[in-house]
Design a protein around this motif. Structure first.
Motif, PDB file in Angstrom:
ATOM      1  N   GLU A   1       0.881  -1.266  -0.121  1.00  8.86           N
ATOM      2  CA  GLU A   1      -0.075   0.101   0.075  1.00  8.86           C
ATOM      3  C   GLU A   1       0.931   1.223  -0.030  1.00  8.86           C
ATOM      4  N   ALA A   2       1.853   1.197   0.858  1.00  5.65           N
ATOM      5  CA  ALA A   2       2.925   2.243   0.726  1.00  5.65           C
ATOM      6  C   ALA A   2       3.404   2.709  -0.605  1.00  5.65           C
TER       7      ALA A   2
ATOM      8  N   ILE B   1       2.268   1.876  -3.423  1.00  5.65           N
ATOM      9  CA  ILE B   1       0.902   2.428  -4.424  1.00  5.65           C
ATOM     10  C   ILE B   1       0.749   3.804  -4.322  1.00  5.65           C
ATOM     11  N   SER B   2       0.774   4.134  -2.745  1.00  4.30           N
ATOM     12  CA  SER B   2       0.592   5.865  -2.238  1.00  4.30           C
ATOM     13  C   SER B   2       1.627   6.531  -2.939  1.00  4.30           C
ATOM     14  N   HIS B   3       2.897   6.040  -2.846  1.00  2.00           N
ATOM     15  CA  HIS B   3       3.934   7.017  -3.246  1.00  2.00           C
ATOM     16  C   HIS B   3       3.886   7.078  -4.849  1.00  2.00           C
TER      17      HIS B   3
ATOM     18  N   ARG C   1       1.375   6.989  -6.721  1.00  2.00           N
ATOM     19  CA  ARG C   1       0.111   7.747  -7.162  1.00  2.00           C
ATOM     20  C   ARG C   1       0.330   9.230  -6.888  1.00  2.00           C
ATOM     21  N   GLU C   2       1.218   9.648  -6.215  1.00  2.00           N
ATOM     22  CA  GLU C   2       1.521  11.084  -5.843  1.00  2.00           C
ATOM     23  C   GLU C   2       2.622  11.451  -6.819  1.00  2.00           C
TER      24      GLU C   2
ATOM     25  N   PRO D   1       1.375   9.140 -11.430  1.00  3.90           N
ATOM     26  CA  PRO D   1       0.061   8.478 -11.342  1.00  3.90           C
ATOM     27  C   PRO D   1      -0.184   7.572 -12.631  1.00  3.90           C
TER      28      PRO D   1
ATOM     29  N   ILE E   1       1.387   0.784 -10.848  1.00  2.17           N
ATOM     30  CA  ILE E   1       0.296   0.806  -9.699  1.00  2.17           C
ATOM     31  C   ILE E   1      -0.678  -0.166 -10.047  1.00  2.17           C
TER      32      ILE E   1
ATOM     33  N   ALA F   1       9.341   4.692   0.094  1.00  4.37           N
ATOM     34  CA  ALA F   1       7.825   4.211   0.467  1.00  4.37           C
ATOM     35  C   ALA F   1       8.229   3.389   1.869  1.00  4.37           C
TER      36      ALA F   1
END
Length: 297
Positions: free
Chosen positions: A184-185, A187-189, A191-192, A195, A200, A258
């Motif tokens: 999840e970390a 993916i979050s990084h 997306r920022e 994207p 992803i 991340a």
């Protein structure tokens, strides 16, 4: 410094995918690190279609994996011993494992040489797998079983007296390299920062596959400086780890941002430390210096 770390793994290559950056990190601090391979990986398949040593692998996969393990050992800078048992393979559901393979040997028998290793090496910290083996391979499950048996037996002078003087390990950890939190970390990084990255979607698929793996880690060791060492150790196992392996599809710069740690779960301890930890030796007194742990300023 006489701090010592013992890591017990099922097959050659497991040590490189499950903690190799941590081993290299502690070696850089002067900690002695010993990796045990319980089996020789004789049942391994050729997983790399571009393997340069393919003829060697087809003729003698066990012999090739000895060479690969030596190269990985050199990359990490650790010591290594073979426990000497035969790879059980991963039989199809309902099929038995091979006769006289590691998973079929009684625990009290296969634990004895590991007790001897513990009493000779005298580690303060032991790393192994959880009761499910990390994943349900019979050799991984057996590795957990003999690790915990040897951990307890090594401290008991009445057990296996021919293997040396008793030794009590102070802390036992399970490997917790993979968790939903880690994915999840990532993916979050992404997306920022990117994207549109195709990673992803691929990470999303991995997240779904590992959805049953909560983050049980108590101890996250910051070892991102040694991710290149980890990668070199992994690539040393060329028959098992192709260049396009899933181990390499998330770039190191993303991992550094991340999730710059390798993660473990403290399951046994005779010393006091505050959770969460960032040092496997938290609470452990160095017998040479009298200092506690390795995080010293």
């Amino acid at each position: 410094m006489t701090l010592r770390l013992l890591a017990v793994h099922a097959h050659p290559d497991d040590e490189s995918s499950k903690g190799s950056a941590t081993y290299a990190h502690y070696r850089s601090l002067g900690v002695e690190v010993l990796v045990v391979s319980c089996t020789g990986g004789e049942q391994g398949s050729i997983l790399n279609e571009q393997l340069e040593a393919r003829h060697h692998a087809e003729r003698d996969i066990a012999g090739l994996r000895v060479h690969e393990m030596r190269a990985a050992q050199e990359a990490m800078g650790v010591d290594h011993v073979w426990l000497g048992y035969a790879d059980s393979g991963l039989p199809a559901e309902g099929e038995p494992v091979a006769v006289n393979s590691f998973a079929t040997i009684p625990i009290e028998t296969s634990a004895e040489p590991l007790v001897a290793v513990i009493r000779r090496f005298r580690p303060q910290v032991l790393i192994t797998y959880d009761e499910n083996g990390g994943y349900p391979h019979p050799d991984h499950i057996r590795t957990h079983e003999i690790s915990m048996e040897a951990f307890r037996a090594a401290a008991d002078p009445a057990r296996y007296p021919a293997t040396g003087e008793p030794w009590s390990i102070e802390k036992v950890y399970y490997d917790r390299m993979f968790s939903t939190g880690r994915i999840e970390a990532m993916i979050s990084h992404l997306r920022e920062s990117d994207p549109e990255s195709p990673l992803i979607e691929r990470l999303g698929e991995m997240l779904e596959r590992f959805s049953d793996r909560p983050d049980l880690a108590t101890t996250k060791v910051p070892v991102s400086d040694f991710f290149p060492v980890r990668d070199a150790a992994l690539r040393a196992h060329a028959s098992q780890v192709p260049l396009d392996s899933a181990f390499f599809f998330w770039p190191n710069d993303l991992q550094v941002r991340a999730w710059p740690t390798e993660d473990f779960q403290l399951v046994e301890s005779t010393v006091e430390s505050t959770l969460p930890e960032t040092d496997l030796f938290a609470g452990v007194v160095d017998p040479d210096t009298g200092l506690v742990g390795t995080e010293r300023s």
